[in-house]
Motif scaffolding. Structure first.
Motif, mmCIF file in Angstrom:
data_model
loop_
_atom_site.group_PDB
_atom_site.id
_atom_site.type_symbol
_atom_site.label_atom_id
_atom_site.label_comp_id
_atom_site.label_asym_id
_atom_site.label_seq_id
_atom_site.Cartn_x
_atom_site.Cartn_y
_atom_site.Cartn_z
ATOM 1 N N THR A 224 0.838 -1.204 0.000
ATOM 2 C CA THR A 224 0.000 0.000 0.000
ATOM 3 C C THR A 224 0.866 1.245 0.000
ATOM 4 O O THR A 224 0.559 2.238 -0.685
ATOM 5 C CB THR A 224 -0.930 -0.001 1.220
ATOM 6 O OG1 THR A 224 -1.792 -1.140 1.147
ATOM 7 C CG2 THR A 224 -1.775 1.262 1.270
ATOM 8 N N LYS A 225 1.979 1.206 0.742
ATOM 9 C CA LYS A 225 2.906 2.337 0.759
ATOM 10 C C LYS A 225 3.462 2.591 -0.641
ATOM 11 O O LYS A 225 3.594 3.747 -1.072
ATOM 12 C CB LYS A 225 4.036 2.067 1.751
ATOM 13 C CG LYS A 225 5.035 3.215 1.879
ATOM 14 C CD LYS A 225 6.111 2.871 2.903
ATOM 15 C CE LYS A 225 7.139 4.005 3.010
ATOM 16 N NZ LYS A 225 8.206 3.668 3.996
ATOM 17 N N PHE A 229 2.956 5.924 -2.915
ATOM 18 C CA PHE A 229 4.066 6.679 -3.500
ATOM 19 C C PHE A 229 3.893 6.791 -5.010
ATOM 20 O O PHE A 229 4.104 7.870 -5.594
ATOM 21 C CB PHE A 229 5.408 6.018 -3.182
ATOM 22 C CG PHE A 229 6.550 6.679 -3.896
ATOM 23 C CD1 PHE A 229 7.002 7.923 -3.499
ATOM 24 C CD2 PHE A 229 7.144 6.068 -4.998
ATOM 25 C CE1 PHE A 229 8.033 8.556 -4.175
ATOM 26 C CE2 PHE A 229 8.178 6.699 -5.683
ATOM 27 C CZ PHE A 229 8.625 7.943 -5.264
ATOM 28 N N PHE A 230 3.524 5.682 -5.664
ATOM 29 C CA PHE A 230 3.295 5.743 -7.109
ATOM 30 C C PHE A 230 2.269 6.822 -7.443
ATOM 31 O O PHE A 230 2.480 7.634 -8.361
ATOM 32 C CB PHE A 230 2.806 4.389 -7.649
ATOM 33 C CG PHE A 230 2.035 4.547 -8.926
ATOM 34 C CD1 PHE A 230 2.684 4.832 -10.109
ATOM 35 C CD2 PHE A 230 0.640 4.489 -8.919
ATOM 36 C CE1 PHE A 230 1.966 5.040 -11.283
ATOM 37 C CE2 PHE A 230 -0.075 4.695 -10.079
ATOM 38 C CZ PHE A 230 0.587 4.966 -11.268
ATOM 39 N N TYR A 231 1.170 6.873 -6.692
ATOM 40 C CA TYR A 231 0.130 7.848 -7.044
ATOM 41 C C TYR A 231 0.621 9.276 -6.826
ATOM 42 O O TYR A 231 0.275 10.180 -7.592
ATOM 43 C CB TYR A 231 -1.153 7.610 -6.243
ATOM 44 C CG TYR A 231 -2.309 8.383 -6.853
ATOM 45 C CD1 TYR A 231 -2.949 7.901 -7.990
ATOM 46 C CD2 TYR A 231 -2.708 9.612 -6.338
ATOM 47 C CE1 TYR A 231 -3.967 8.609 -8.597
ATOM 48 C CE2 TYR A 231 -3.737 10.329 -6.930
ATOM 49 C CZ TYR A 231 -4.362 9.828 -8.063
ATOM 50 O OH TYR A 231 -5.364 10.543 -8.664
ATOM 51 N N GLN A 232 1.439 9.480 -5.813
ATOM 52 C CA GLN A 232 2.028 10.805 -5.604
ATOM 53 C C GLN A 232 2.828 11.229 -6.836
ATOM 54 O O GLN A 232 2.728 12.376 -7.293
ATOM 55 C CB GLN A 232 2.920 10.773 -4.360
ATOM 56 C CG GLN A 232 3.512 12.118 -3.982
ATOM 57 C CD GLN A 232 4.453 12.020 -2.782
ATOM 58 O OE1 GLN A 232 4.736 10.925 -2.281
ATOM 59 N NE2 GLN A 232 4.954 13.151 -2.319
ATOM 60 N N CYS A 233 3.603 10.300 -7.382
ATOM 61 C CA CYS A 233 4.383 10.590 -8.592
ATOM 62 C C CYS A 233 3.474 10.829 -9.792
ATOM 63 O O CYS A 233 3.674 11.781 -10.570
ATOM 64 C CB CYS A 233 5.336 9.437 -8.885
ATOM 65 S SG CYS A 233 6.609 9.142 -7.652
ATOM 66 N N TYR A 234 2.519 9.957 -9.967
ATOM 67 C CA TYR A 234 1.585 10.043 -11.098
ATOM 68 C C TYR A 234 0.832 11.366 -11.072
ATOM 69 O O TYR A 234 0.732 12.072 -12.090
ATOM 70 C CB TYR A 234 0.628 8.845 -11.009
ATOM 71 C CG TYR A 234 -0.611 8.913 -11.867
ATOM 72 C CD1 TYR A 234 -0.555 8.656 -13.234
ATOM 73 C CD2 TYR A 234 -1.848 9.204 -11.308
ATOM 74 C CE1 TYR A 234 -1.702 8.694 -14.011
ATOM 75 C CE2 TYR A 234 -3.001 9.240 -12.071
ATOM 76 C CZ TYR A 234 -2.931 8.988 -13.429
ATOM 77 O OH TYR A 234 -4.066 9.027 -14.193
#
Length: 391
Positions: A224-225, A229-234
């Motif tokens: 989940t972490k 993080f991926f969504y923060q980048c996206y």
């Protein structure tokens, strides 16, 4: 053959098992046409009437058996489609006509070729397309568009007289000039011309010299972490370009819980901190037909050549190691040829209700098709692979 035709305002109204069983029978199934993917787009608020994607999924039934199905949407814009028809809309407006709303058969925000007309056979596929045209008539829509179609889809569209359109994407194949799979990334590099091989080595070295390393997570190992993080980048990448992201965090939560086996995450780290990520989808992993799809990327720090490393070189290295036979790089991007992603034709099909505009578009598509064919031939002459002189 008589079918019971149903039109659904939500993919959730269609049994998931029946949909996915039908998808598995098609000539070009992909993860993006799975029921869970389409349902996640809907329930997360990513592709709904509020965002301009009104579901009108069409299904054909024989008793309790699903014989055909399509993901059809009524659209009041052309965003998130990647087959550009803004000029057509402008021409309608110049003549005082409404191009929107229109009907689009596609996976929202996903320019990946694959089966669009799911059907048990060719007759059911044509019957499904006729039912979709009837929906367009009933709603007095300007047009119907099927995007990134498969060969079987195109045959059905040809039979009913829809206009065909060509566009170009860039895909990598796990094979050298003799058709042998690459044993390693170094073997892949060895197949390239000296110029391209040198360029890739330089780009990879710049990222390494910047102190960046990568870790890879597959399926349930993506925590989940990691997803957060991926969504923060996206999200950051979209906002930097002045746009809100198409897909919500809730959508990727659905991916984590319902389709985790279809995803690989590459995370770039420097000095113990994650700084960038790229998310790749996979189909049929572990089989000779395995395919990977480059989908999303984003970075919180700027590092020279990091995009190329995260979106091409890491995924290609992983594809070679895991026997993936094709990597699809997504929409557009002639620069991808320098990374050995080669041009391929992709297709869409179109029906316009207005006869005069249909004639004009058909003439335009004939000229465009000739131009695309010439462009493909031109690109083929610029192959990044070594040229072998005949013996």
């Amino acid at each position: 053959m008589d079918y019971v035709i149903r039109v659904h305002a939500s993919p959730l109204d269609i049994p998931a098992a029946a949909w996915d069983a039908l998808l598995a029978q098609q000539d070009a199934p992909s993860p993006f046409m799975q029921h869970a993917y389409l349902a996640a787009l809907h329930t997360s608020g990513s592709a709904t009437p509020d965002t301009g994607w009104t579901p009108q999924f069409v299904t054909l039934w024989q008793g309790d058996a699903l014989a055909a199905a399509s993901a059809l949407y009524i659209k009041d814009h052309s965003y998130g489609e990647y087959v550009f028809d803004w000029a057509w809309a402008n021409a309608y407006a110049d003549h005082g006509l409404n191009y929107f709303p229109k009907a689009t058969c596609a996976v929202p925000f996903t320019p990946v070729p694959g089966s669009r007309l799911l059907a048990v056979d060719a007759n059911a596929r044509q019957a499904l397309l006729k039912a979709m045209l009837e929906v367009a008539h009933q709603h007095e829509l300007s047009s119907l568009h099927l995007l990134f179609t498969s060969p079987n889809d195109r045959a059905a569209c040809d039979a009913l007289g829809l206009m065909q359109r060509q566009t170009v994407q860039f895909h990598w194949h796990n094979a050298d000039m003799q058709g042998q799979r690459f044993e390693s990334f170094d073997a892949f590099l060895a197949s390239l011309s000296q110029e391209k091989r040198k360029k890739i080595k330089q780009e990879r070295r710049r990222v390494a010299d910047a102190g960046v390393t990568f870790r890879t997570s597959l399926g349930a190992d993506i925590s989940t972490k990691d997803w957060d993080f991926f969504y923060q980048c996206y999200e950051r990448t979209y906002l930097e370009h002045g746009n809100a992201p198409y897909l919500s965090r809730e959508f990727f939560e659905h991916m984590q819980h319902h389709m985790h086996h279809n995803w690989v995450l590459f995370v770039a780290e420097r000095e113990g901190h994650a700084i960038a990520s790229s998310l790749v989808a996979v189909q049929d992993l572990g089989t000779p037909q395995a395919v990977a799809y480059g989908r999303y990327w984003g970075a919180l720090e700027r590092v020279d050549c990091l995009h190329f490393k995260a979106c091409y070189y890491q995924p290609l290295d992983w594809c070679i190691a895991n026997g993936v036979q094709r990597f699809e790089g997504g929409a557009q991007g002639e620069h991808k040829m320098a990374r050995a992603l080669m041009p391929v034709a992709t297709y869409s099909a179109h029906w316009l209700a207005h006869p005069a505009f249909a004639d004009a578009v058909e003439r335009y598509l004939e000229r465009e098709s000739a131009g695309v064919s010439h462009y493909l031939n031109h690109l083929a002459e610029r192959s990044p692979f070594k040229r072998h002189e005949p013996q």
